[in-house]
Scaffold this motif. Structure first.
Motif, PDB file in Angstrom:
ATOM      1  N   THR A  22      15.059  -6.223 -16.180  1.00 15.45           N
ATOM      2  CA  THR A  22      13.860  -5.468 -16.526  1.00 15.45           C
ATOM      3  C   THR A  22      13.186  -5.926 -17.812  1.00 15.45           C
ATOM      4  O   THR A  22      12.138  -5.395 -18.178  1.00 15.45           O
ATOM      5  CB  THR A  22      14.208  -3.966 -16.649  1.00 15.45           C
ATOM      6  OG1 THR A  22      15.251  -3.794 -17.610  1.00 15.45           O
ATOM      7  CG2 THR A  22      14.670  -3.407 -15.305  1.00 15.45           C
ATOM      8  N   LYS A  83      17.151  -5.044  -4.822  1.00 12.03           N
ATOM      9  CA  LYS A  83      16.239  -3.971  -5.212  1.00 12.03           C
ATOM     10  C   LYS A  83      14.841  -4.528  -5.465  1.00 12.03           C
ATOM     11  O   LYS A  83      13.834  -3.948  -5.009  1.00 12.03           O
ATOM     12  CB  LYS A  83      16.777  -3.274  -6.463  1.00 12.03           C
ATOM     13  CG  LYS A  83      15.900  -2.142  -6.968  1.00 12.03           C
ATOM     14  CD  LYS A  83      16.503  -1.503  -8.221  1.00 12.03           C
ATOM     15  CE  LYS A  83      15.606  -0.404  -8.769  1.00 12.03           C
ATOM     16  NZ  LYS A  83      16.171   0.197 -10.007  1.00 12.03           N
ATOM     17  N   LEU A  84      14.768  -5.647  -6.165  1.00 10.13           N
ATOM     18  CA  LEU A  84      13.473  -6.273  -6.437  1.00 10.13           C
ATOM     19  C   LEU A  84      12.803  -6.719  -5.141  1.00 10.13           C
ATOM     20  O   LEU A  84      11.594  -6.518  -4.955  1.00 10.13           O
ATOM     21  CB  LEU A  84      13.663  -7.470  -7.373  1.00 10.13           C
ATOM     22  CG  LEU A  84      12.394  -8.225  -7.759  1.00 10.13           C
ATOM     23  CD1 LEU A  84      11.478  -7.350  -8.612  1.00 10.13           C
ATOM     24  CD2 LEU A  84      12.748  -9.513  -8.510  1.00 10.13           C
ATOM     25  N   SER A  86      13.127  -5.430  -2.208  1.00 11.04           N
ATOM     26  CA  SER A  86      12.635  -4.240  -1.528  1.00 11.04           C
ATOM     27  C   SER A  86      11.356  -3.723  -2.179  1.00 11.04           C
ATOM     28  O   SER A  86      10.395  -3.355  -1.486  1.00 11.04           O
ATOM     29  CB  SER A  86      13.714  -3.156  -1.545  1.00 11.04           C
ATOM     30  OG  SER A  86      13.253  -1.966  -0.954  1.00 11.04           O
ATOM     31  N   GLU A  87      11.334  -3.715  -3.509  1.00  7.89           N
ATOM     32  CA  GLU A  87      10.146  -3.242  -4.225  1.00  7.89           C
ATOM     33  C   GLU A  87       8.922  -4.088  -3.897  1.00  7.89           C
ATOM     34  O   GLU A  87       7.803  -3.561  -3.801  1.00  7.89           O
ATOM     35  CB  GLU A  87      10.395  -3.280  -5.735  1.00  7.89           C
ATOM     36  CG  GLU A  87      11.384  -2.241  -6.232  1.00  7.89           C
ATOM     37  CD  GLU A  87      11.747  -2.442  -7.693  1.00  7.89           C
ATOM     38  OE1 GLU A  87      11.313  -3.457  -8.283  1.00  7.89           O
ATOM     39  OE2 GLU A  87      12.485  -1.599  -8.242  1.00  7.89           O
ATOM     40  N   LYS A  88       9.129  -5.382  -3.702  1.00  7.59           N
ATOM     41  CA  LYS A  88       8.016  -6.290  -3.442  1.00  7.59           C
ATOM     42  C   LYS A  88       7.708  -6.427  -1.948  1.00  7.59           C
ATOM     43  O   LYS A  88       6.739  -7.099  -1.575  1.00  7.59           O
ATOM     44  CB  LYS A  88       8.305  -7.662  -4.064  1.00  7.59           C
ATOM     45  CG  LYS A  88       8.324  -7.624  -5.596  1.00  7.59           C
ATOM     46  CD  LYS A  88       8.498  -8.994  -6.188  1.00  7.59           C
ATOM     47  CE  LYS A  88       8.396  -8.951  -7.711  1.00  7.59           C
ATOM     48  NZ  LYS A  88       7.047  -8.560  -8.174  1.00  7.59           N
TER      49      LYS A  88
END
Length: 255
Positions: A22, A83-84, A86-88
């Protein structure tokens, strides 16, 4: 020895996973896209990012290429990577848990193989670069970004980095990185670009996990470097805070 070092890497990067993933300087899209551009990525390419960490570079490549893969030794880092992804909303990505000294892929499997901020953690970077060369197709591109202190300041740079991050082994000067590329079998002289990864010392220490007592030693070393630039970090003090700029080199060469 190797297993002990791997354990140190996993320990450090399990703790660093969220703050590293982050950190604005690490997530900087201009820096990530610069690597993608230097690799000459196109919609037909397949990419492997070696020691991919939280998947930032993999996701940057995935916006451009047919498929991007990442391999890393630390499960917590791959958790951040998924996680990244999925976010994108990216579908053209796969992740692999594994040791980068023995890549579980066939010869010439990828058209681009990359690595970012990883070589300085490796006890045998040449062995890893040879693996990178092996899994990169003939005519493909190998692109590496890493800390690259000036040769006459590398010893001091590496000493403070080992204090800050016990998994740090050694960052190489650009001249040494060029030699590593040649020794790995990359006959073409790499194209080299430079930039500085900028930040503030207390923020850096806040996402680092040095051994007990070493944080104050690091502060003292940075303070001393304000007048000498002994660390090649372009340190300066503003409003009572110490700011730095890690020297970073990006090298790209045809396999």
């Amino acid at each position: 020895m190797q297993q002990h070092h791997n354990d140190t890497i996993v320990d450090q990067f399990t703790r660093q996973a969220v703050p590293f993933a982050t950190a604005p300087a690490i997530r900087n899209s201009d820096a990530l896209n610069r690597i993608v551009k230097m690799a000459g990525a196109t919609p037909s390419d397949t990419v492997l990012d070696v020691a991919c960490g939280p998947g930032l570079l993999v996701c940057a490549f995935a916006k451009v290429v047919r498929h991007a893969s990442g391999i890393d030794l630390t499960p917590a880092m791959l958790e951040q990577a998924r996680k990244l992804q999925s976010e994108k909303g990216l579908q053209n990505i796969s992740w692999q848990l594994g040791d980068v000294e023995s890549l579980p892929f066939s010869d010439g499997h990828f058209s681009i193989v990359s690595s970012r901020f990883a070589l300085h953690h490796l006890q045998n970077p040449l062995a890893v670069l040879k693996e990178v060369r092996r899994v990169c197709a003939a005519g493909g591109c190998v692109v590496v970004a890493d800390s690259a202190p000036a040769a006459d300041k590398a010893e001091a740079f590496n000493a403070v980095e080992r204090l800050r991050d016990p998994s740090h082994v050694r960052a190489f000067s650009v001249e040494e990185l060029r030699l590593l590329f040649a020794d790995a079998g990359l006959a073409e002289q790499p194209v080299v670009e430079f930039y500085r990864l900028q930040g503030e010392l207390e923020d850096l220490l806040g996402r680092s996990f040095p051994n007990d007592g070493d944080a104050d030693r690091i502060r003292a070393i940075f303070e001393q470097s304000l007048t000498t630039d002994a660390l090649d970090m372009a340190t300066e003090k503003r409003d009572g805070k110490i700011y730095y700029g890690f020297p970073v080199a990006i090298l790209a060469a045809c396999a």
